[in-house]
Structure formats: structure tokens, C-alpha cells
Design a protein around this motif. Structure first.
Motif, PDB file in Angstrom:
ATOM      1  N   VAL A  50       0.878  -1.300   0.044  1.00 17.86           N
ATOM      2  CA  VAL A  50       0.018   0.097   0.070  1.00 17.86           C
ATOM      3  C   VAL A  50       0.823   1.300   0.121  1.00 17.86           C
ATOM      4  O   VAL A  50       0.593   1.974  -0.778  1.00 17.86           O
ATOM      5  CB  VAL A  50      -1.057   0.105   1.328  1.00 17.86           C
ATOM      6  CG1 VAL A  50      -1.734   1.400   1.327  1.00 17.86           C
ATOM      7  CG2 VAL A  50      -1.895  -1.067   1.037  1.00 17.86           C
ATOM      8  N   GLU A  51       1.790   1.521   1.059  1.00 12.87           N
ATOM      9  CA  GLU A  51       2.536   2.666   1.093  1.00 12.87           C
ATOM     10  C   GLU A  51       3.363   2.995   0.142  1.00 12.87           C
ATOM     11  O   GLU A  51       3.688   4.056  -0.387  1.00 12.87           O
ATOM     12  CB  GLU A  51       3.313   2.625   2.547  1.00 12.87           C
ATOM     13  CG  GLU A  51       2.410   2.751   3.634  1.00 12.87           C
ATOM     14  CD  GLU A  51       1.960   4.038   4.053  1.00 12.87           C
ATOM     15  OE1 GLU A  51       2.618   5.083   3.580  1.00 12.87           O
ATOM     16  OE2 GLU A  51       0.959   4.141   4.443  1.00 12.87           O
ATOM     17  N   LEU A  52       4.204   1.966  -0.491  1.00 13.29           N
ATOM     18  CA  LEU A  52       5.135   2.211  -1.539  1.00 13.29           C
ATOM     19  C   LEU A  52       4.761   2.065  -2.905  1.00 13.29           C
ATOM     20  O   LEU A  52       5.142   2.782  -3.558  1.00 13.29           O
ATOM     21  CB  LEU A  52       6.460   1.312  -1.007  1.00 13.29           C
ATOM     22  CG  LEU A  52       7.541   1.854  -1.907  1.00 13.29           C
ATOM     23  CD1 LEU A  52       8.079   3.135  -1.475  1.00 13.29           C
ATOM     24  CD2 LEU A  52       8.778   0.726  -1.355  1.00 13.29           C
ATOM     25  N   PHE A  53       4.046   0.908  -3.063  1.00 16.28           N
ATOM     26  CA  PHE A  53       3.869   0.706  -4.663  1.00 16.28           C
ATOM     27  C   PHE A  53       2.587   0.434  -5.039  1.00 16.28           C
ATOM     28  O   PHE A  53       2.168   0.693  -6.222  1.00 16.28           O
ATOM     29  CB  PHE A  53       4.489  -0.801  -4.893  1.00 16.28           C
ATOM     30  CG  PHE A  53       5.798  -0.530  -4.709  1.00 16.28           C
ATOM     31  CD1 PHE A  53       6.656   0.394  -4.986  1.00 16.28           C
ATOM     32  CD2 PHE A  53       6.690  -1.870  -4.598  1.00 16.28           C
ATOM     33  CE1 PHE A  53       8.183   0.511  -4.923  1.00 16.28           C
ATOM     34  CE2 PHE A  53       8.016  -1.912  -4.510  1.00 16.28           C
ATOM     35  CZ  PHE A  53       8.503  -0.461  -4.584  1.00 16.28           C
ATOM     36  N   SER A  54       1.471   0.619  -4.233  1.00 15.00           N
ATOM     37  CA  SER A  54       0.153   0.408  -4.764  1.00 15.00           C
ATOM     38  C   SER A  54      -0.819   1.612  -4.404  1.00 15.00           C
ATOM     39  O   SER A  54      -0.656   2.208  -3.702  1.00 15.00           O
ATOM     40  CB  SER A  54      -0.464  -0.799  -3.661  1.00 15.00           C
ATOM     41  OG  SER A  54      -1.721  -1.011  -3.910  1.00 15.00           O
ATOM     42  N   CYS A  55      -1.946   1.767  -5.325  1.00 16.40           N
ATOM     43  CA  CYS A  55      -2.919   2.619  -5.087  1.00 16.40           C
ATOM     44  C   CYS A  55      -4.321   1.997  -5.161  1.00 16.40           C
ATOM     45  O   CYS A  55      -5.101   2.533  -5.671  1.00 16.40           O
ATOM     46  CB  CYS A  55      -2.773   3.729  -6.290  1.00 16.40           C
ATOM     47  SG  CYS A  55      -3.182   2.892  -7.982  1.00 16.40           S
ATOM     48  N   LYS A  66     -12.275   7.509  -0.655  1.00 11.78           N
ATOM     49  CA  LYS A  66     -11.896   8.105  -1.785  1.00 11.78           C
ATOM     50  C   LYS A  66     -10.652   9.060  -1.556  1.00 11.78           C
ATOM     51  O   LYS A  66     -10.114   9.373  -2.603  1.00 11.78           O
ATOM     52  CB  LYS A  66     -13.236   9.204  -2.082  1.00 11.78           C
ATOM     53  CG  LYS A  66     -13.208  10.099  -3.191  1.00 11.78           C
ATOM     54  CD  LYS A  66     -14.045  10.787  -3.329  1.00 11.78           C
ATOM     55  CE  LYS A  66     -14.197  11.731  -4.580  1.00 11.78           C
ATOM     56  NZ  LYS A  66     -15.211  12.800  -4.659  1.00 11.78           N
ATOM     57  N   ARG A  67     -10.403   9.733  -0.446  1.00 14.56           N
ATOM     58  CA  ARG A  67      -9.444  10.640  -0.058  1.00 14.56           C
ATOM     59  C   ARG A  67      -8.210   9.598  -0.199  1.00 14.56           C
ATOM     60  O   ARG A  67      -7.033  10.106  -0.716  1.00 14.56           O
ATOM     61  CB  ARG A  67      -9.598  11.175   1.154  1.00 14.56           C
ATOM     62  CG  ARG A  67     -10.678  12.399   0.903  1.00 14.56           C
ATOM     63  CD  ARG A  67     -11.219  12.717   2.373  1.00 14.56           C
ATOM     64  NE  ARG A  67     -12.156  13.666   2.226  1.00 14.56           N
ATOM     65  CZ  ARG A  67     -13.033  14.176   3.317  1.00 14.56           C
ATOM     66  NH1 ARG A  67     -13.026  13.593   4.362  1.00 14.56           N
ATOM     67  NH2 ARG A  67     -13.816  15.222   2.900  1.00 14.56           N
ATOM     68  N   VAL A  68      -8.212   8.637   0.259  1.00 14.57           N
ATOM     69  CA  VAL A  68      -6.649   7.586   0.111  1.00 14.57           C
ATOM     70  C   VAL A  68      -6.399   7.368  -1.080  1.00 14.57           C
ATOM     71  O   VAL A  68      -5.397   7.435  -1.649  1.00 14.57           O
ATOM     72  CB  VAL A  68      -7.074   6.448   1.154  1.00 14.57           C
ATOM     73  CG1 VAL A  68      -5.870   5.391   1.034  1.00 14.57           C
ATOM     74  CG2 VAL A  68      -7.224   6.927   2.696  1.00 14.57           C
ATOM     75  N   GLU A  69      -7.411   6.902  -1.990  1.00 15.73           N
ATOM     76  CA  GLU A  69      -7.287   6.561  -3.351  1.00 15.73           C
ATOM     77  C   GLU A  69      -6.846   7.769  -4.000  1.00 15.73           C
ATOM     78  O   GLU A  69      -5.773   7.739  -4.807  1.00 15.73           O
ATOM     79  CB  GLU A  69      -8.676   6.252  -3.937  1.00 15.73           C
ATOM     80  CG  GLU A  69      -8.483   5.735  -5.214  1.00 15.73           C
ATOM     81  CD  GLU A  69      -9.955   5.561  -5.972  1.00 15.73           C
ATOM     82  OE1 GLU A  69     -10.145   4.712  -6.941  1.00 15.73           O
ATOM     83  OE2 GLU A  69     -10.847   5.877  -5.287  1.00 15.73           O
ATOM     84  N   TYR A  70      -7.327   8.763  -3.958  1.00 16.38           N
ATOM     85  CA  TYR A  70      -6.668  10.170  -4.575  1.00 16.38           C
ATOM     86  C   TYR A  70      -5.175  10.192  -4.451  1.00 16.38           C
ATOM     87  O   TYR A  70      -4.464  10.570  -5.106  1.00 16.38           O
ATOM     88  CB  TYR A  70      -7.639  11.426  -4.280  1.00 16.38           C
ATOM     89  CG  TYR A  70      -7.051  12.546  -4.521  1.00 16.38           C
ATOM     90  CD1 TYR A  70      -7.414  13.157  -5.949  1.00 16.38           C
ATOM     91  CD2 TYR A  70      -6.197  13.458  -3.838  1.00 16.38           C
ATOM     92  CE1 TYR A  70      -7.072  14.420  -6.192  1.00 16.38           C
ATOM     93  CE2 TYR A  70      -5.587  14.791  -4.375  1.00 16.38           C
ATOM     94  CZ  TYR A  70      -6.121  15.254  -5.552  1.00 16.38           C
ATOM     95  OH  TYR A  70      -5.677  16.442  -6.080  1.00 16.38           O
ATOM     96  N   TYR A  71      -4.820  10.051  -2.964  1.00 16.77           N
ATOM     97  CA  TYR A  71      -3.275  10.281  -2.922  1.00 16.77           C
ATOM     98  C   TYR A  71      -2.544   9.265  -3.140  1.00 16.77           C
ATOM     99  O   TYR A  71      -1.290   9.449  -3.420  1.00 16.77           O
ATOM    100  CB  TYR A  71      -3.177  10.838  -1.325  1.00 16.77           C
ATOM    101  CG  TYR A  71      -3.611  12.273  -0.992  1.00 16.77           C
ATOM    102  CD1 TYR A  71      -2.654  13.299  -1.454  1.00 16.77           C
ATOM    103  CD2 TYR A  71      -4.534  12.732  -0.450  1.00 16.77           C
ATOM    104  CE1 TYR A  71      -2.799  14.793  -1.089  1.00 16.77           C
ATOM    105  CE2 TYR A  71      -4.843  14.059  -0.391  1.00 16.77           C
ATOM    106  CZ  TYR A  71      -4.041  14.910  -0.620  1.00 16.77           C
ATOM    107  OH  TYR A  71      -4.165  16.465  -0.509  1.00 16.77           O
ATOM    108  N   LYS A  94       2.771  16.298  -0.586  1.00  7.34           N
ATOM    109  CA  LYS A  94       2.284  15.941  -2.061  1.00  7.34           C
ATOM    110  C   LYS A  94       1.431  14.645  -2.125  1.00  7.34           C
ATOM    111  O   LYS A  94       0.524  14.499  -2.824  1.00  7.34           O
ATOM    112  CB  LYS A  94       3.040  16.079  -3.117  1.00  7.34           C
ATOM    113  CG  LYS A  94       3.846  17.444  -3.199  1.00  7.34           C
ATOM    114  CD  LYS A  94       5.108  17.161  -4.436  1.00  7.34           C
ATOM    115  CE  LYS A  94       5.609  18.494  -4.451  1.00  7.34           C
ATOM    116  NZ  LYS A  94       6.966  18.446  -5.464  1.00  7.34           N
ATOM    117  N   SER A  95       2.085  13.629  -1.374  1.00  4.92           N
ATOM    118  CA  SER A  95       1.565  12.344  -1.584  1.00  4.92           C
ATOM    119  C   SER A  95       0.633  11.704  -0.547  1.00  4.92           C
ATOM    120  O   SER A  95      -0.021  10.811  -0.767  1.00  4.92           O
ATOM    121  CB  SER A  95       2.843  11.414  -1.911  1.00  4.92           C
ATOM    122  OG  SER A  95       3.588  11.199  -0.604  1.00  4.92           O
ATOM    123  N   ASP A  96       0.886  12.410   0.699  1.00  2.46           N
ATOM    124  CA  ASP A  96       0.029  11.648   1.724  1.00  2.46           C
ATOM    125  C   ASP A  96      -0.562  12.829   2.812  1.00  2.46           C
ATOM    126  O   ASP A  96      -0.691  12.381   4.150  1.00  2.46           O
ATOM    127  CB  ASP A  96       0.718  10.605   2.738  1.00  2.46           C
ATOM    128  CG  ASP A  96       2.118  11.406   3.185  1.00  2.46           C
ATOM    129  OD1 ASP A  96       2.415  12.527   3.127  1.00  2.46           O
ATOM    130  OD2 ASP A  96       2.864  10.704   4.009  1.00  2.46           O
TER     131      ASP A  96
END
Length: 701
Positions: free
Chosen positions: A13-18, A62-67, A216-218
Motif C-alpha cells: 500500500v504505502e510504497l507501490f500500490s494505489c 476516496k481521499r486515500v485513493e486520490y493520494y 504532495k503524496s500523503d
């Protein structure tokens, strides 16, 4: 505390997945949005952190997916640049575990393989974090270059965090030299979380606020993990602010806590720095919430769905209007004041800004419509869309217009249906989509509309949805189904015979949106089993075309000999089985649902009843009579369910887990009781011994 679920899925999740899951929420008229966001920064417009969400759990996804999408993109940019390969190739070897043959530099390839091997120790569940820590500590001792050192360090941080060794985690981070990698954002987020775990909520709140404002990313981590519990902590935090922007940032984050009053925080922020971007962002959120509540009042859905008091909704909007009146801040606030006074009090307040003035005039124009003039509405809608070109507000303008028109078109017309389809509440909660309510009249109107050469803009909008874009096979399929429902079997056959057969592996739980092939049942529609509800020892493939040819043949035989016992029985079975209570309803309904009944598809069950009763008069065969009485019992129960259901097009069948509900229905059904007594006269038959343990008999036993 940073959410454990996000921390534990280290590599994935944190490094490679969306990958996350989100489903939209639609509450009647409340999804219209006429709050122009042109005063926000460009990057804010699509950011779900600055959009009001009334279902917190879905909003979080939704917000997690966006970032995570941003996180993956920025991470790939760094991998691509470092490995000197395309982003597509980087995506394959980093996210999809493709062998790293694309990496030409042998030393970098070896480092990559070693790094991925260590990452492989991290599992979705039951990760041995001590082993992970040991592996990455071994890697960092090998003096890696800056790129890999940062990523190795990040995983050491995560291991410490998951082991609960927060002092070591913070000391390790403080020993590192910060660089410009996006990975440092993730390390900083863990540091803030570790400080929070140690109990220093003020320092961690300050850090989470910076994460929210700058990462920017989290940024969502700062949004959700900013926590201040007491006034003392809050006062200490305010003293840490370096400027008024930071002060208003803290107030913004306090405002989004559902336990706090965003209107009160907005008031404080305006007093500190009315030009702060955080004032504008919170104003946008509060305006969306006020708009949402105003439409709840207008639609009357607030009690049904939210259990909110009308006076509370009204009070919230009144207080928001008071804020706007007390804090005039340019044309946008002027428009907001005028907009809310109009939709809430129906007062028209003059505004200077021509763009927003025209928007408000258009809303008033739609509200004033008493009839449908498609050419006039098309022109007005296109004109206002041109003014707001590129804005999300266009979707709301279209929805608002079409939903209004749906109330003005003739009821049960295809245009009323298609325009009403823009009202997503109905679309997602009151039926699968517009096709579920199709009848022959509507289908004819739809085909005529699709074939019309000079469509106006409103008509084009109606047909613009991909769900409404029916190909010829689907049209033929729907004609075949609807003519079957109406008992016009020869007409149905004319359409069904040109349809392709479905694939080899076919399920009778079909998807009406995607399948444009002939309907097929896995059961013989002219037989009735013990349950009559799609259970048998052996599956077959019985096509719609075969069913139609057979039932047409039975009709012809009955014309020759109306008193044929077998043909009357077969006709009764066929009609019963294409009802929503039979084994082959897909032949007569566009959408099949094993728990839902479509009232439009009940006619055939009543026709079947007449044929079954005729069989009783024509035969003395006791086995046959037992079977017929059992079928009549099922029909009687179906009629009782219908009679006691809501008078809507669709209603739900009680399940066998709800036997008490079924028993209550049967208590009131004198017809069922009489039929059951008749059935008891045939206890000596083989068929009775098959059905005697039927659950619906228990009440009478």
C-alpha cells in the motif's frame, strides 16, 4: 496515530500500490453543486480533502485513493529516473513483480533485486517485523547510494513503528540526512505518528498540520491524525504558530473534526486573516455542507435518511447566512449570499458579478419551468455551460435541468425516464437503471429517439450515458423479453431468433447491462420441481428461442384441443416459470433478481393459475392433481406477498430466514388454507411425500 492498516501494508500500500475501494453517495437532490470553486487554487479543485463528504467512511476511501495515485506517480518518476527506464517499465518491475531485465546497469539491478527480496518479507498479515528490521539494517550497512538508502531507511522506520519501538524510530530518523525524495514525506509522517504515540500530542499535531499543508503524496494523514484534546494543548499549539497562515491552518484542522463547529472556527479564522487560503478552503467546505442541507430541506429526505431535525438544518443555514452577511469578501461571497438566500428563502438579491449572476438566473429559470420547451431549455443550458466551461458545475447544471424536466414530461414516457435517470438517488437506490422500468411503449419511444436525425441538446444529453447506448442486439433482446412478458410469443420469437447464443460457460444470474446474447435458462421451463425456485439435480441449457417455439406449438395444440390435459399443464408451467417466482424469469424480465419482484412481470403468474385450475377440472390423475395443488399453493403465497408489499414497481420477497413473516402472511390467506386442506386429501401420492416437509407447511402442521 497513523492508521495501522496503512502502516502494515508496507510494500503493497504505502510504497507501490494505489488500490482502494470507494462508492459514490447520492442523496436525492442533495448532489447538486452550484458553489463555484474558481477562488480556490487550481490543485485544490479536484482534491477530495476540500470537498464536503457526508458519509465519512466512504469519503476516507476516496481521499486515500486520490493520494495513493499521486504517491504511485511520484514514486514511479523517481524509479524511472534512477534506473534510466520508462515509467511503464518501472511500473512493471516495481509494482507488478516483472523480472528486472529492463535495468541495464548491473550494479543497480543487483541492488534492486536485494531490495525487493527484503520487501518480500512483508506480508499482508502476520509480518515478522523483527526479521524485516534485521534484513533492512543489513542492507543499509552495505553503504547503498542515496536513492536506495532513503528507501531502505523508510522500511527500517516502518519496522520500528510496527514493533512499537518509537524512541528508536525517532532517534534513527533524526540521524538521517533529509533529501528531496518523495519517500521523505512518508518518513516524516511516521515520525509525527511516533511522537504522537509517545504522548506529545501538541508537537505531533504541529507536525501533522505541516504534513497536511505541504505533503504532495500523503496529506490525508495530516488531515485525519491532527489531534488536540484539551484547551491547554490548543493554546500551546497556537503559540507554536510562526504566522497567521499557520494559525488559520490549525483552526481549519480543528474545524473538520465533526465534534467541533466549523462555523465558529470560520469566524475565528476570518478575524485572524480573512485572506488566508485556509479561510477560503473552509468557506468552500461549509458552503457545500450548507448547500447539501438546504437541498435536504427542499427534497424532504432529511428525516428518512439522516434522522435530522428540520430546525437543526434550518439553524445551520441561518447561521451560515449570518456569517456571509457579516464577512463580505469579494464577488464570490456576494454570490454565495445571493445563492443561499434564493435556494433557502427564495429571495433574489442583486449581485454585481455577471458570471455568478447568470448562474443564479439560470437556476431560477429552471425552477420556474411549467412545461417543456426543449429548444428554449437547450439554448439556455448551452449558453450557461459556455460561461462555466471546464468547471464541474456543468454536471450539476445538467442534472438540475434534467431532473426538473423529468417532472414535466408525460408520466411513464421514455423522456421522463431518461431525464429522471440524471437523479442518481433513484438510479442507485430505486432500481438497477432505466432499463429495469422499460416496457414496450418506452422501448418503442427509445428506438424512435435514437433514430431521430435532428436531436436537440436536451435529447442528446438523454442519450449521452453509456448505459443508454444500446446496440442492436440489446434492443432485439429487450423486444424479445418484453414481448414474452406480454404473452406475444411469435413477436418475441421474431427478435430472439437473430440473437447469438451466450458463451459456453453461462450463468442464469445474468448481467443485463453487458449481455447482448440470447437468454438461456439452466432449467426446463415446462417442468416444475419440488421448490419451483431454480433447484434441480441436473442442469441443462434451455434457450429463449427454444422456449418460444415450444410455447407457440403448445398454443396451437390448445387451439385444436382446448381440453388437452398435458398442453394445459405445460402452458401453466411455462407461464409460471417465466414469472419472478419461477425457474426461468430471464425470458420475461430485463433484470433478474432472486429476491426482488417486478410487478410488471406478475401477469403471467395469474394466467398460469387459470390453466392450473383448468387442469384440475380435466383430470382424475391423483399424482397430477397433487402437483397442481402444490403449484396453486405457491401462487397463492406469491399473491399474498404481493398484496402485503409496498405498492411500488419492485418489492422484496421474504426469504426463508424470515419464516415468521411468511407464516404471518399465510395466517391471513384463506385461499392458501383451503388449498392446503385439499392437498391433504392426496397424502397417499408419491408427490405428496416429496413435498410434505416443505417449510411453508410447518405452520399448518
Amino acid at each position: 496515530m497513523i492508521r495501522i492498516v496503512l502502516i502494515n501494508l508496507l510494500f503493497i500500500v504505502e510504497l507501490f500500490s494505489c488500490t482502494t475501494f470507494w462508492q459514490p453517495t447520492y442523496i436525492n437532490e442533495a448532489d447538486f453543486n452550484f458553489i463555484d470553486n474558481s477562488f480556490l487554487k487550481k490543485e485544490d479543485i479536484k482534491n477530495p480533502l476540500y470537498r464536503y463528504a457526508h458519509i465519512p467512511s466512504w469519503a476516507y476511501d476516496k481521499r486515500v485513493e486520490y493520494y495513493q495515485k499521486i504517491k504511485k506517480e511520484l514514486n514511479l518518476q523517481e524509479w524511472s529516473s534512477y534506473l534510466n527506464i520508462s515509467k511503464d517499465k518501472a511500473n512493471s518491475i516495481v509494482y507488478k513483480d516483472t523480472p528486472p531485465t529492463a535495468i541495464k546497469n548491473q550494479k543497480k539491478k543487483e541492488k534492486f533485486i536485494a531490495y525487493k527480496r527484503a520487501l518480500g518479507l512483508i506480508k499482508d498479515y502476520d509480518t515478522n517485523w523483527k526479521e524485516v528490521l534485521k534484513s533492512f539494517q543489513s542492507l543499509i550497512k552495505q553503504n547503498p547510494d542515496r536513492f536506495f538508502k532513503t528507501r531502505i531507511a523508510y522500511n527500517i522506520v516502518r519496522a520500528y513503528h510496527n514493533l512499537g519501538e518509537f524512541d528508536k524510530e525517532i532517534a534513527f530518523i533524526d540521524s538521517l540526512q533529509k533529501d528531496n525524495s518523495i519517500v521523505w514525506e512518508w518518513i516524516e509522517s511516521y515520525r509525527a505518528g511516533a511522537i504522537q504515540h509517545r504522548g506529545d500530542l501538541v508537537t505531533s499535531a504541529y507536525l501533522f498540520a505541516q504534513i497536511f499543508a505541504t505533503h504532495k503524496s500523503d496529506a490525508y494523514i495530516g488531515y485525519y491524525d491532527f489531534k488536540i484534546k484539551t484547551d491547554q494543548e490548543w493554546n500551546r499549539l497556537l503559540k507554536m504558530a510562526k504566522n497567521t497562515q499557520e494559525q488559520t491552518l490549525f483552526h481549519f484542522l480543528r474545524a473538520i473534526n465533526p465534534k467541533n463547529s466549523e462555523l465558529l472556527e470560520l469566524k475565528y479564522m476570518t478575524q485572524i486573516n480573512p485572506n488566508s487560503i485556509w479561510v477560503k478552503r473552509l468557506l468552500y467546505l461549509v458552503a457545500q455542507k450548507a448547500q447539501f442541507r438546504a437541498f435536504l430541506l427542499k427534497s424532504g429526505d432529511y428525516q428518512d435518511y439522516y434522522n435530522l431535525e428540520k430546525k437543526d438544518l434550518e439553524n445551520y443555514i441561518d447561521r451560515f447566512l449570518e456569517y456571509l452577511k457579516a464577512n463580505p469578501n469579494g464577488s464570490f461571497n456576494e454570490y454565495l449570499l445571493s445563492y443561499f438566500e434564493y435556494i433557502y428563502h427564495h429571495k433574489k438579491i442583486p449581485i454585481k458579478d455577471s458570471k455568478h449572476k447568470k448562474l443564479l438566473e439560470y437556476i431560477a429559470f429552471v425552477d420556474s419551468l411549467k412545461g417543456v420547451d426543449e429548444n428554449l431549455v437547450s439554448k439556455r443550458l448551452k449558453d450557461i455551460e459556455e460561461i462555466f466551461k471546464g468547471s464541474d458545475i456543468i454536471k450539476s447544471l445538467q442534472k438540475y435541468t434534467m431532473v426538473k424536466l423529468s417532472t414535466l414530461y408525460p408520466q411513464n414516457s421514455i423522456k421522463a425516464t431518461l431525464s429522471g435517470y440524471f437523479k442518481e438517488y433513484d438510479r442507485f437506490f430505486d432500481g438497477a437503471d432505466f432499463r429495469a422500468g422499460l416496457n414496450l411503449k418506452k422501448l418503442n419511444e427509445l428506438v424512435a429517439l435514437k433514430d431521430k436525425r435532428d436531436k436537440n441538446y436536451i435529447e442528446k444529453l438523454m442519450l449521452n450515458s453509456k448505459e443508454i447506448n444500446l446496440n442492436q442486439n440489446l434492443i432485439n433482446l429487450y423486444y424479445a423479453v418484453l414481448y414474452t412478458r406480454d404473452g406475444r410469443f411469435q413477436k418475441a420469437l421474431n427478435y430472439a431468433k437473430d440473437l447469438p447464443m451466450p458463451p459456453k460457460y453461462y450463468s442464469d444470474i445474468y448481467d443485463g447491462d453487458k449481455s447482448s446474447s440470447m437468454r438461456v435458462s439452466l432449467y426446463n421451463p415446462f417442468n416444475v420441481s419440488f421448490s419451483g425456485n431454480n433447484r434441480s439435480e441436473k442442469y441443462i441449457k434451455y434457450s429463449h428461442k427454444k422456449f418460444l417455439k415450444t410455447i407457440i406449438k403448445i398454443q396451437k395444440e390448445l387451439q385444436k384441443n382446448p381440453n388437452s390435459v398435458m398442453d394445459n399443464l405445460l402452458m401453466a408451467n411455462g407461464l409460471y416459470n417465466i414469472s419472478d417466482f419461477g425457474n426461468s424469469p430471464m425470458f420475461a424480465t430485463i433484470y433478474r433478481d432472486t429476491t426482488i419482484v417486478n410487478r410488471n412481470n406478475l401477469n403471467n403468474i395469474h394466467k398460469a393459475e387459470k390453466f392450473y385450475k383448468k387442469v384440475l377440472k380435466l383430470t382424475d390423475n391423483r399424482e397430477l392433481k397433487t402437483k397442481v395443488y402444490y403449484q396453486l399453493l405457491k401462487i397463492s403465497l406469491a399473491k399474498e406477498i404481493e398484496k402485503n408489499s409496498k405498492k411500488t414497481q419492485y418489492y422484496r420477497k421474504p426469504t426463508f430466514k424470515e419464516m415468521d413473516t411468511i407464516f404471518e402472511l399465510l395466517k391471513r390467506d384463506t385461499e392458501y388454507s383451503q388449498l392446503y386442506k385439499k392437498l391433504l386429501e392426496y397424502q397417499d401420492t408419491k408427490y405428496f411425500n416429496k413435498i410434505k416437509n416443505c417449510a411453508t407447511f410447518k405452520y399448518f402442521n
